[in-house]
Design a protein around this motif. Structure first.
Motif, short mmCIF file in Angstrom:
data_model
loop_
_atom_site.label_atom_id
_atom_site.label_comp_id
_atom_site.label_asym_id
_atom_site.label_seq_id
_atom_site.Cartn_x
_atom_site.Cartn_y
_atom_site.Cartn_z
N ILE A 33 -11.46 15.80 8.67
CA ILE A 33 -12.09 15.75 10.00
C ILE A 33 -11.86 17.06 10.74
N ILE A 34 -10.63 17.56 10.69
CA ILE A 34 -10.31 18.83 11.37
C ILE A 34 -11.18 19.95 10.81
N LEU A 35 -11.26 20.05 9.50
CA LEU A 35 -12.08 21.10 8.89
C LEU A 35 -13.55 20.95 9.26
N ALA A 36 -14.04 19.72 9.30
CA ALA A 36 -15.44 19.49 9.67
C ALA A 36 -15.71 19.89 11.12
N VAL A 37 -14.78 19.59 12.01
CA VAL A 37 -14.96 19.93 13.43
C VAL A 37 -14.97 21.45 13.62
N VAL A 38 -14.05 22.15 12.98
CA VAL A 38 -14.00 23.62 13.10
C VAL A 38 -15.24 24.23 12.45
N PHE A 39 -15.63 23.72 11.29
CA PHE A 39 -16.82 24.22 10.61
C PHE A 39 -18.07 24.02 11.47
N ALA A 40 -18.20 22.86 12.09
CA ALA A 40 -19.35 22.58 12.95
C ALA A 40 -19.39 23.54 14.13
N PHE A 41 -18.23 23.82 14.73
CA PHE A 41 -18.16 24.76 15.84
C PHE A 41 -18.67 26.13 15.42
N VAL A 42 -18.18 26.62 14.29
CA VAL A 42 -18.56 27.95 13.82
C VAL A 42 -20.04 27.99 13.44
N VAL A 43 -20.51 26.97 12.73
CA VAL A 43 -21.91 26.95 12.30
C VAL A 43 -22.86 26.86 13.50
N CYS A 44 -22.48 26.12 14.51
CA CYS A 44 -23.35 25.96 15.68
C CYS A 44 -23.31 27.16 16.61
N TRP A 45 -22.13 27.74 16.83
CA TRP A 45 -21.99 28.78 17.84
C TRP A 45 -22.04 30.21 17.32
N LEU A 46 -21.68 30.46 16.08
CA LEU A 46 -21.67 31.83 15.57
C LEU A 46 -23.05 32.48 15.56
N PRO A 47 -24.11 31.80 15.09
CA PRO A 47 -25.43 32.45 15.12
C PRO A 47 -25.86 32.86 16.53
N TYR A 48 -25.59 32.01 17.50
CA TYR A 48 -25.95 32.34 18.89
C TYR A 48 -25.18 33.56 19.37
N HIS A 73 -33.52 31.85 21.58
CA HIS A 73 -33.85 30.46 21.93
C HIS A 73 -33.46 29.49 20.81
N VAL A 74 -33.76 29.86 19.57
CA VAL A 74 -33.45 28.99 18.43
C VAL A 74 -31.94 28.80 18.29
N THR A 75 -31.20 29.90 18.35
CA THR A 75 -29.75 29.80 18.18
C THR A 75 -29.08 29.14 19.38
N GLN A 76 -29.69 29.24 20.55
CA GLN A 76 -29.15 28.55 21.72
C GLN A 76 -29.27 27.04 21.53
N VAL A 77 -30.38 26.59 20.98
CA VAL A 77 -30.55 25.17 20.69
C VAL A 77 -29.50 24.72 19.68
N MET A 78 -29.26 25.54 18.64
CA MET A 78 -28.22 25.21 17.67
C MET A 78 -26.86 25.09 18.34
N ALA A 79 -26.58 26.01 19.26
CA ALA A 79 -25.29 25.98 19.95
C ALA A 79 -25.16 24.72 20.80
N PHE A 80 -26.22 24.34 21.47
CA PHE A 80 -26.17 23.15 22.30
C PHE A 80 -26.10 21.88 21.46
N LEU A 81 -26.61 21.92 20.24
CA LEU A 81 -26.53 20.76 19.35
C LEU A 81 -25.09 20.44 18.99
N HIS A 82 -24.21 21.40 19.16
CA HIS A 82 -22.80 21.16 18.86
C HIS A 82 -22.26 19.99 19.68
#
Length: 152
Positions: free
Chosen positions: A42-57, A88-97
């Motif tokens: 769960i910890i790894l999934a949460v950190v991975f989701a944060f990076v995947v959602c916010w890094l592109p933005y 705009h696309v990466t901002q949507v990804m970031a907000f999907l977090h």
């Protein structure tokens, strides 16, 4: 201002998460518990989701900042348009977090998953066979009661 956005909006939370979750993982390695592997996942999934959602933005905002500052010269208006679209696309990804995090906590946990599958079966959305297939071994005889009462 954009440097502050990167620092306070991405790097600081990433460091805090890495330190806090790192401390938790170290503590988990020192205990003998069958559930620790699930907690680590769960910890790894949460950190991975944060990076995947916010890094592109954050990368896109950095590129936009460098273009606006003149560090990266624009070759055409099309390049500027592409950067604007990517913002705009990466901002949507970031907000999907914000939507991904609760789903991770909910669906990775066995108790929630099993109750959700039972509700789907009770409303005739899925078959009993499909429900059992997705329960991932919680139907075992001795561990059945214990695994249904755990949330992770």
């Amino acid at each position: 201002m954009r440097v502050m956005r990167h620092t306070l909006g991405f790097f600081l939370p990433l460091v805090v998460m890495a330190v806090c979750y790192g401390w938790i993982v170290v503590k988990l390695f020192h205990i003998r518990n069958q559930q620790k592997h699930k907690a680590i996942h769960i910890i790894l999934a949460v950190v991975f989701a944060f990076v995947v959602c916010w890094l592109p933005y954050n990368i896109t905002v950095l590129i936009d900042t460098l273009i606006q500052g003149g560090t990266i010269p624009l070759k055409s208006c099309e390049t500027r348009y592409i950067v604007e679209v990517m913002l705009h696309v990466t901002q949507v990804m970031a907000f999907l977090h914000c939507a991904v995090n609760p789903v991770l906590y909910a669906f990775v946990g066995e108790k929630f998953r099993n109750q959700f599958l039972s509700a789907l079966h009770n409303h005739s959305i899925i078959s009993k066979r499909l429900q059992r297939a997705y329960r991932r071994g919680t139907e075992s005889s001795a561990g059945s009661i214990r695994s249904r009462n755990t949330s992770i």
